[in-house]
Design a protein around this motif. Structure first.
Motif, PDB file in Angstrom:
ATOM      1  N   ARG A 220      -9.388  -5.632   4.740  1.00  0.00           N
ATOM      2  CA  ARG A 220      -9.658  -6.008   3.345  1.00  0.00           C
ATOM      3  C   ARG A 220     -10.428  -7.323   3.275  1.00  0.00           C
ATOM      4  O   ARG A 220     -11.177  -7.552   2.330  1.00  0.00           O
ATOM      5  CB  ARG A 220      -8.347  -6.123   2.564  1.00  0.00           C
TER       6      ARG A 220
ATOM      7  N   ALA B  87       0.823  -1.202   0.000  1.00  0.00           N
ATOM      8  CA  ALA B  87       0.000   0.000   0.000  1.00  0.00           C
ATOM      9  C   ALA B  87       0.860   1.256   0.000  1.00  0.00           C
ATOM     10  O   ALA B  87       0.518   2.258  -0.630  1.00  0.00           O
ATOM     11  CB  ALA B  87      -0.937  -0.017   1.201  1.00  0.00           C
TER      12      ALA B  87
ATOM     13  N   ARG C 157       2.755   1.591  -3.691  1.00  0.00           N
ATOM     14  CA  ARG C 157       1.952   1.337  -4.889  1.00  0.00           C
ATOM     15  C   ARG C 157       2.344   2.231  -6.060  1.00  0.00           C
ATOM     16  O   ARG C 157       2.475   1.766  -7.197  1.00  0.00           O
ATOM     17  CB  ARG C 157       0.476   1.526  -4.552  1.00  0.00           C
TER      18      ARG C 157
ATOM     19  N   ASP D 164      -1.712  -3.894  -5.123  1.00  0.00           N
ATOM     20  CA  ASP D 164      -1.044  -2.653  -4.712  1.00  0.00           C
ATOM     21  C   ASP D 164       0.038  -2.244  -5.712  1.00  0.00           C
ATOM     22  O   ASP D 164       1.169  -1.921  -5.328  1.00  0.00           O
ATOM     23  CB  ASP D 164      -0.431  -2.817  -3.312  1.00  0.00           C
TER      24      ASP D 164
ATOM     25  N   TRP E 186      -6.627  -3.404  -5.429  1.00  0.00           N
ATOM     26  CA  TRP E 186      -6.059  -2.087  -5.123  1.00  0.00           C
ATOM     27  C   TRP E 186      -4.920  -1.783  -6.110  1.00  0.00           C
ATOM     28  O   TRP E 186      -3.835  -1.383  -5.736  1.00  0.00           O
ATOM     29  CB  TRP E 186      -5.553  -2.034  -3.697  1.00  0.00           C
TER      30      TRP E 186
END
Length: 693
Positions: free
Chosen positions: A322, A104, A107, A144, A257
Motif C-alpha cells: 500500500r 482487510a 472490513r 478497512d 480501502w
C-alpha cells in the motif's frame, strides 16, 4: 450497550463513566473502557486535546448537543460550529485527530461506527510507513471499514504532510537499464541483424532508383551502447522515487480501502500535501458524501497536489504494498521481462520503405507505432532516433509485462468492482477550493468512478487542468442535475509556473480517457446570450481550449521514467479501449470562456483559446482509446460561449480556415479533421452532434 459520558471540567480519570454524574475527563478514557456497541457521549462543547483517538470496535461517538438538536445542519451558513465539542491534538503534536480502523479481513463485518456532531480540527497526519493510513486523513482516517457513519461534523483546519522523496536505489535503476538493453539485444540478435541488414540492402537498392537517401545498416554493439547511454540520460542516477498510492491524501478526511457514509458535514479550510485537500478516497472503497459542503480547502507546498476539494485514487495495484512508490512498480516490470522469439518476422520490405519515406517527409504518418516493429524501424533512424528506440522499448516492456502478468500486481475482483462502482456525491457543494495541479473541486484518477447528483461545483481554481472537475486514466463521471460554474483552470506548467500550451484545461470539466455522462446539468451561465466578458458564473481557461468542457483521448504520459506507462496500465489492466462523453439535451453549456483569466479578464495574446463551450481531441497515440462524443440538441445545449481565437488556419486539417470556435471545437488528429460550429453540419443527426473516431 452502555453510554459512557465525557465532560472536560467535571470528568474524572477512572471509572466506568456510565453516568453523567461521573463522566470521563478525556474521550480516550471513555473509548478505552467502552465495549463493542457502546456509545460515548460528549456532554459539553469544550476543546479536547487528545492523542490520536483510535476506534477499533463498534462504537458511537456523539455530542449531547446533537442528541438534543437532531436536525442541526453544519452545512447551513448560519450554523455556529462553536456549539459542538472540538477534538484536536495535544499542543505541539503532529498526528491526526481520529482513526477508525478495521482490517482487510474484517472490513465487511467491522462496526457499526458512528461519529456525530463534533468538530475535528488541528490534525496533522504525517506519512510514515508504520501508519496504517500512510499519512492520509489529517482530521479523520477511515481504514478497512465500510459500516461507518460520519454525520453532522465540522472538519476544519487539518493537514497532511508527505514523507521526503528519496532517489531510486542505484541497483534497481541499473537492473531496469539491463532489462531494456537485454530486451533490445534479443530483438537485434546477431542473426536478426543479418536478416534486417539484408532487407536494408534490398530497400536501399530501391531507394537509390528513386533518388532517395539510403537507410543505415545496423551495428549491434553501437545500438546497445547508445541505448544504455540514452537510458542514463532519460533516467539518471538519483531519480526521485515518487509516492504513488495515496500517501498523505485527504487534508480533512480520508477513506482508505473503506466506504463510509459522510452526511451533513462541513469540510472546510484543510490542507493536503497529497490529493484531496478537503477529502480523499484511497484504494478500493466507494464512500458516499450526502448533503456535505466541501469548501475553501487548499493543496499544500509539496506532494501530488490534485483535487482541491475531493481527490479519488481507487485502482492501485492491490497485490503490491500500500505504501507504493515508483520503484515498486519498476521492480515489478523488471521481474516480468518478456523474452522475444523471431523478432524480425513482422518487419517487411514495405515497412522499411514506408519508414524511409517518413524520414524524408515527417508529415506523413509514422509507421513505427508500437511493438517490436517500432523498435526495429526506429533503429534505422540512427542516433537522431535513439531516444525513440528507448521509449518504444520501455513501453513494449511495460505493456507486455502487464498483458501477461497484470494479476500478479492487481487483483481481478478489485478491478471488476472499480469498473462498476462509484463514489457518490449527492446534494452537496464543492466550492472555493484550490489546488496546485489538476481538479480544483474534484479529481479522479486510475479507474475512479464518481457520481454527482444535485451537487454544486463552483468557484474552484486548478493551477493546471480541470477548474471544477478533472477525470483521467479510465475514470468516469456522472453529472445528474448539477451546477458547475465559476471555476477556473489556469493551465500553468507545474515545473515553471508559467503558461503551458500543452495541457487541455477545461475550465468547468476536464476529462482525459474517461467516460462522462451529463444530464439536466448547467455548466456555466444559464443565460442564452454571449457576454462580451464572461460572468462570475462562467467557467474559464486562459490561452487554452475548453472553457466549459474539455475532453480528450490520448496518452496518459510517463511514469517512473517509462513514457506512456500510465497508458499501458489503463489499457492492459483497466481494459479501457474506448470512452464516451454524452451531454444530454436537458443540460446547458453556456456563457463559458476560453482566453480569460480567473478575474474573467481577457489574457494577452492568445493562440489556443478555442472551444469556449466544448473542446474535444482525439490524439495520435496508437494505444489511446477511441472517443465517441454525443451532444443532444447541440445548438441549444451549447450556446453563448466565447473563444478568443477565431479566423485561424487549421493545423489539424491543412487548407481549412476556421471562422469561429466559440461554441465547439472538435479535433481528430488521427484523421486530420477539425470541426467547429462553423462547419460541423456533417456531424449532425436530427440536431444531435455525434463525433466518433
Amino acid at each position: 450497550m452502555t453510554t459512557r459520558y465525557v465532560h472536560a471540567k467535571k470528568g474524572t480519570t477512572s471509572g466506568p463513566f456510565d453516568t453523567p454524574a461521573k463522566p470521563a475527563r478525556t474521550i480516550a478514557d471513555a473509548i478505552r473502557v467502552a465495549v463493542a456497541g457502546d456509545t460515548v457521549e460528549i456532554l459539553d462543547n469544550a476543546t479536547y486535546r487528545e492523542d490520536e483517538l483510535v476506534v477499533g470496535k463498534a462504537l458511537t461517538l456523539v455530542s449531547s448537543f446533537l442528541l438534543a438538536h437532531p436536525t442541526i445542519d453544519p452545512t447551513d451558513p448560519k450554523f455556529d460550529p462553536a456549539v459542538l465539542p472540538a477534538i484536536t491534538t495535544k499542543r505541539g503534536a503532529a498526528h491526526r485527530v481520529l482513526r477508525i480502523a478495521g482490517t482487510a479481513g474484517t472490513r465487511a463485518s467491522f462496526g457499526p461506527v458512528a461519529v456525530r456532531g463534533v468538530r475535528v480540527t488541528g490534525g496533522h497526519a504525517v506519512h510514515r510507513s508504520a501508519d496504517p493510513a500512510l499519512g492520509a486523513g489529517g482530521g479523520i482516517a477511515v481504514i478497512d471499514a465500510d459500516n461507518v457513519l460520519i454525520e453532522c461534523c465540522v472538519i476544519t483546519g487539518n493537514q497532511t504532510e508527505t514523507a521526503r522523496i528519496t532517489g531510486w536505489p542505484e541497483a534497481d535503476r541499473v537492473a531496469l537499464r539491463n532489462a531494456v538493453v537485454g530486451l533490445v539485444g534479443e530483438i537485434v540478435s546477431p542473426a536478426a541483424v543479418q536478416t534486417i541488414n539484408g532487407l536494408v540492402d534490398a530497400a536501399n537498392a530501391v531507394l537509390k532508383l528513386l533518388g532517395r537517401p539510403p537507410l543505415p545498416r545496423l551495428d549491434r554493439a553501437t545500438i546497445l551502447a547508445d541505448l544504455a547511454a540514452n537510458f542514463d540520460g532519460a533516467v539518471p542516477p538519483g531519480r526521485p522515487n515518487s509516492w504513488l498510492a495515496g500517501q498523505a491524501f485527504g487534508g480533512g478526511l480520508a477513506t482508505v480501502w473503506a466506504g463510509p457514509t459522510v452526511r451533513k458535514c462541513l469540510i472546510r479550510g484543510n490542507t493536503a500535501q497529497g490529493r484531496g485537500a478537503g477529502a480523499a478516497v484511497v484504494g478500493y472503497g466507494w464512500p458516499s458524501f450526502e448533503h456535505c459542503w466541501i469548501d475553501g480547502n487548499r493543496s499544500g507546498t509539496s506532494g501530488r497536489r490534485d483535487g482541491g476539494g475531493l481527490g479519488c485514487e481507487v485502482s492501485v495495484p492491490g497485490k503490491l504494498t500500500r505504501d507504493l512508490s515508483e520503484i515498486d512498480l519498476v521492480r515489478f516490470f523488471t521481474a516480468k521481462v518478456v523474452h522475444i522469439t523471431s523478432p524480425t518476422s513482422s518487419v517487411t520490405m514495405s515497412d522499411l520503405l514506408d519508414y524511409a519515406w517518413w524520414l524524408i517527409d515527417p508529415l506523413r504518418p509514422n509507421p513505427a507505432v508500437r511493438g517490436v516493429k517500432a523498435i526495429v524501424l526506429e533503429l534505422l533512424g540512427g542516433k537522431a532516433h535513439a531516444k525513440a528506440v528507448l521509449f518504444h522499448a520501455l513501453y513494449f516492456l511495460a505493456g507486455s509485462a502487464l498483458s501477461l502478468h497484470k494479476w500478479d500486481a492487481w487483483k481481478r475482483d478489485e478491478i471488476e468492482s472499480a469498473q462498476k462502482t462509484a463514489v457518490k456525491v449527492t446534494e452537496s457543494r464543492l466550492t472555493g477550493n484550490r489546488c496546485f495541479d489538476d481538479g480544483g473541486g474534484l479529481y479522479a484518477s486510475v479507474l475512479s468512478r464518481v457520481q454527482l447528483v444535485k451537487t454544486e461545483v463552483s468557484g474552484n481554481i486548478a493551477g493546471s487542468i480541470g477548474g471544477g472537475v478533472r477525470l483521467t486514466m479510465g475514470s468516469g463521471g456522472v453529472f445528474d442535475t448539477c451546477d458547475v460554474r465559476g471555476n477556473t483552470a489556469r493551465g500553468l506548467s507545474l515545473s515553471t509556473g508559467l503558461p503551458d500550451p500543452g495541457p487541455l484545461p477545461g475550465g468547468g470539466v476536464s476529462a482525459r480517457n474517461s467516460d462522462v455522462l451529463v444530464t439536466a446539468t448547467t455548466i456555466g451561465v444559464p443565460a442564452g446570450t454571449r457576454p462580451s466578458t464572461p460572468a462570475t458564473e462562467s467557467n474559464v481557461t486562459p490561452d487554452h481550449p475548453g472553457g466549459g468542457v474539455g475532453c480528450q483521448a490520448d496518452t496518459e504520459g510517463a511514469l517512473a521514467g517509462i513514457p506512456d506507462l500510465w497508458t499501458a496500465i489503463m489499457r492492459e489492466v483497466f481494459e479501457v479501449r474506448s470512452v464516451r462523453v454524452e451531454i444530454g439535451k436537458g443540460s446547458t453549456v453556456a456563457g463559458n470562456g476560453a482566453g480569460y483569466d480567473e478575474r474573467r479578464s481577457p489574457v494577452g495574446k492568445v493562440k489556443f483559446a478555442k472551444g469556449g463551450g466544448l473542446f474535444a481531441l482525439q490524439g495520435t497515440f496508437p494505444d489511446a482509446p477511441d472517443l465517441t462524443l454525443t451532444v443532444e440538441a447541440v445548438a441549444t445545449t451549447i450556446h453563448g460561449n466565447s473563444a478568443r481565437v477565431s479566423g485561424y488556419p487549421s493545423k489539424v486539417e491543412p487548407g481549412l480556415t476556421i471562422a469561429t470556435a466559440d461554441e465547439v471545437c472538435l479535433q481528430n488528429l488521427r484523421a486530420g479533421k477539425e470541426w467547429t460550429e462553423s462547419n460541423y453540419r456533417p456531424l449532425l443527426q436530427s440536431g444531435n452532434l455525434i463525433f466518433r473516431t
